[in-house]
Write a protein that holds these residues in place. Structure first.
Motif, PDB file in Angstrom:
ATOM      1  N   PHE A   1       0.649  -1.283   0.117  1.00  0.00           N
ATOM      2  CA  PHE A   1       0.067   0.075   0.061  1.00  0.00           C
ATOM      3  C   PHE A   1       0.783   1.293  -0.008  1.00  0.00           C
ATOM      4  CE2 PHE A   1      -2.741   3.209   2.358  1.00  0.00           C
ATOM      5  CZ  PHE A   1      -3.523   3.279   1.329  1.00  0.00           C
TER       6      PHE A   1
ATOM      7  N   TYR B   1      -6.292   0.854  -3.394  1.00  0.00           N
ATOM      8  CA  TYR B   1      -6.257  -0.633  -2.634  1.00  0.00           C
ATOM      9  C   TYR B   1      -7.632  -1.032  -2.671  1.00  0.00           C
ATOM     10  CZ  TYR B   1      -5.611  -3.712   1.238  1.00  0.00           C
ATOM     11  OH  TYR B   1      -5.497  -4.799   2.292  1.00  0.00           O
TER      12      TYR B   1
ATOM     13  N   LYS C   1      -3.946   6.165   4.716  1.00  0.00           N
ATOM     14  CA  LYS C   1      -4.346   6.680   3.562  1.00  0.00           C
ATOM     15  C   LYS C   1      -3.701   8.081   3.406  1.00  0.00           C
ATOM     16  CE  LYS C   1      -8.497   7.541   2.468  1.00  0.00           C
ATOM     17  NZ  LYS C   1      -9.997   7.626   2.133  1.00  0.00           N
ATOM     18  N   ARG C   2      -3.042   8.511   2.136  1.00  0.00           N
ATOM     19  CA  ARG C   2      -2.564   9.671   2.001  1.00  0.00           C
ATOM     20  C   ARG C   2      -3.486  10.268   1.023  1.00  0.00           C
ATOM     21  NH1 ARG C   2       1.656   6.249   0.726  1.00  0.00           N
ATOM     22  NH2 ARG C   2       1.475   6.801  -1.216  1.00  0.00           N
TER      23      ARG C   2
ATOM     24  N   GLN D   1      -5.017   8.791  -2.545  1.00  0.00           N
ATOM     25  CA  GLN D   1      -4.942   7.390  -2.562  1.00  0.00           C
ATOM     26  C   GLN D   1      -6.734   7.039  -2.423  1.00  0.00           C
ATOM     27  OE1 GLN D   1      -2.050   6.396   0.553  1.00  0.00           O
ATOM     28  NE2 GLN D   1      -1.465   5.105  -0.870  1.00  0.00           N
TER      29      GLN D   1
ATOM     30  N   VAL E   1      -9.234   3.718  -1.117  1.00  0.00           N
ATOM     31  CA  VAL E   1      -9.591   2.541  -0.712  1.00  0.00           C
ATOM     32  C   VAL E   1     -10.893   2.123  -0.910  1.00  0.00           C
ATOM     33  CG1 VAL E   1      -9.300   1.309   1.626  1.00  0.00           C
ATOM     34  CG2 VAL E   1      -7.711   3.147   1.183  1.00  0.00           C
TER      35      VAL E   1
ATOM     36  N   ALA F   1      -6.649   1.840   5.711  1.00  0.00           N
ATOM     37  CA  ALA F   1      -7.477   3.147   5.355  1.00  0.00           C
ATOM     38  C   ALA F   1      -6.746   4.254   6.419  1.00  0.00           C
ATOM     39  CB  ALA F   1      -8.988   2.963   5.876  1.00  0.00           C
TER      40      ALA F   1
ATOM     41  N   ASP G   1     -13.299   4.907   0.588  1.00  0.00           N
ATOM     42  CA  ASP G   1     -13.731   5.698  -0.338  1.00  0.00           C
ATOM     43  C   ASP G   1     -15.250   5.170  -0.963  1.00  0.00           C
ATOM     44  OD1 ASP G   1     -11.902   8.051  -0.703  1.00  0.00           O
ATOM     45  OD2 ASP G   1     -10.767   6.188  -0.407  1.00  0.00           O
TER      46      ASP G   1
END
Length: 391
Positions: free
Chosen positions: A261, A267, A311-312, A315, A317, A308, A341
């Protein structure tokens, strides 16, 4: 993905020419319309009558046929959307790479400009520097090269040179026609079940076949992404252009997922990850006793929540939710609780485990889309909707 597509199958003079018959039928079963061109050498291995009977069309064998005034290499190249050369001999590969048009297949290649080549030859011929340079040149010109397999060859030698499996070539054709919505993106997909061992011969698992996750990985790769598939134990073949990482336990999947990841754009957690494991794993087989057996279970790490949380910006998910009741409500709750997301939700009561078809809902904070069809069709829609989240 290739239904109603117009494909020209070019068959050259390899002992693997008989496999082109199987490939023709496989493409037809996918709904493609296929016409065939053969080199003179290929006609010595499989007669044109065979291909005519299966395709339903005359086979293009002569550069300048005496029987018809039709200029076949121009009319057929105008009709076809894709040329697939399978098997492709070293001789034909060299001709295509250097623009030599002295057979029906090399003429079509010169007219169509690019397509798919599937090498099949002796290992020494394949590894020869000239052949490798010719293949590299074709790639630079826009051709897709389906690498041959390693194994026992017709000449008696063992090595790389055997024509790729029919299903891999079909996947390459599907890849060719799929819009590249994820070109340049890195996608991580988890798939299949996990296993948590009680002792060396018993484990806790679930009935996930991995088919949905593999279909998503295949669809993402076809959409142009660089795909890493983290897979629990399955009997499935790795999809075309997909890197597969095999794991077994939840902890192994967690370690692989967190590592992958870091560099991923997307992802997608399609794996059926176990929520519990035995508190104690016995090093020796537990012998049967007269009474029952009580197992104490403890929670496993929540991989999706952890991913999650890392997460940046940029990104995406996507989680999966297999539910028995209140499918949409429970999936939506999971979406917000884990800060995802999107969630793909379905009911296990409809028999999705192991099935080739599914009915699911793609749920985001703003919408809920129903998806239905084969798992490959649903996977393509999931990838399409995920690509929109990226943008």
């Amino acid at each position: 993905m290739i239904a109603k597509r117009k494909i020209v199958l070019g068959v050259t003079g390899s002992i693997a020419a008989y496999k082109a018959v199987e490939l023709l039928r496989a493409l037809q079963k996918k709904g493609a319309e296929v016409r065939v061109a053969q080199t003179p050498a290929a006609c010595r291995f499989v007669s044109s009558l065979t291909f005519e009977a299966i395709s339903g069309y005359p086979v293009y064998t002569e550069v300048v046929p005496e029987s018809s005034p039709e200029i076949r290499h121009t009319t057929l190249s105008s009709w076809g959307e894709l040329l697939v050369v399978a098997p492709a001999t070293a001789n034909t590969i060299a001709k295509i790479a250097h623009g030599i048009a002295d057979t029906s297949v090399s003429e079509l290649a010169l007219c169509m400009g690019k397509g798919i080549v599937c090498p099949a030859m002796n290992v020494k011929m394949f590894e020869n520097r000239v052949t490798q340079e010719n293949l590299q040149k074709l790639k630079e010109l826009g051709w897709e090269v389906v690498e041959p397999e390693e194994g026992y060859l017709a000449c008696g030698e063992v090595g790389k040179g055997r024509l790729a499996a029919t299903e891999e070539i079909v996947e390459a054709v599907e890849y060719w026609f799929t819009p590249k919505l994820l070109k340049g993106k890195k996608v991580v997909v988890t798939a299949g079940p996990t296993r948590e061992y009680i002792d060396p011969v018993r484990f806790i698992s679930n009935p996930s076949s991995g088919k949905m996750g593999y279909a998503v990985a295949k669809a993402a790769a076809a959409a142009g992404a660089e795909v890493t598939l983290i897979s629990g134990p399955t009997c499935l073949k790795t999809p075309y252009r997909v890197k597969r990482v095999e794991v077994e336990s939840v902890e192994e999947m967690r370690e692989a997922a967190l590592k992958a990841f870091k560099e991923a754009d997307v992802y997608i957690s399609a794996a059926a990850i176990g929520d519990y494991r035995p508190k104690e794993r016995h090093s020796s087989k537990i012998k049967k006793g007269k009474g029952g057996l009580i197992l104490e279970l403890v929670r496993t790490p929540d991989i999706l929540r952890e991913v999650a949380s890392l997460k940046r910006e940029g990104q995406v998910v996507v989680g999966f939710a297999a539910e028995t009741d209140n499918v949409i409500e429970n999936a939506r709750e999971k979406l917000f609780r884990k800060r995802l997301d999107a969630v793909v939700a379905n009911s296990v009561r409809s028999g999705v485990f192991g099935s080739d078809s599914t009915r699911a809902f793609f749920i985001t904070a703003k919408e809920c889309r129903e998806l239905q069809g084969s798992k490959e069709e649903v996977a393509l829609k999931i990838v399409e909707l995920t690509a929109k989240l990226l943008s």
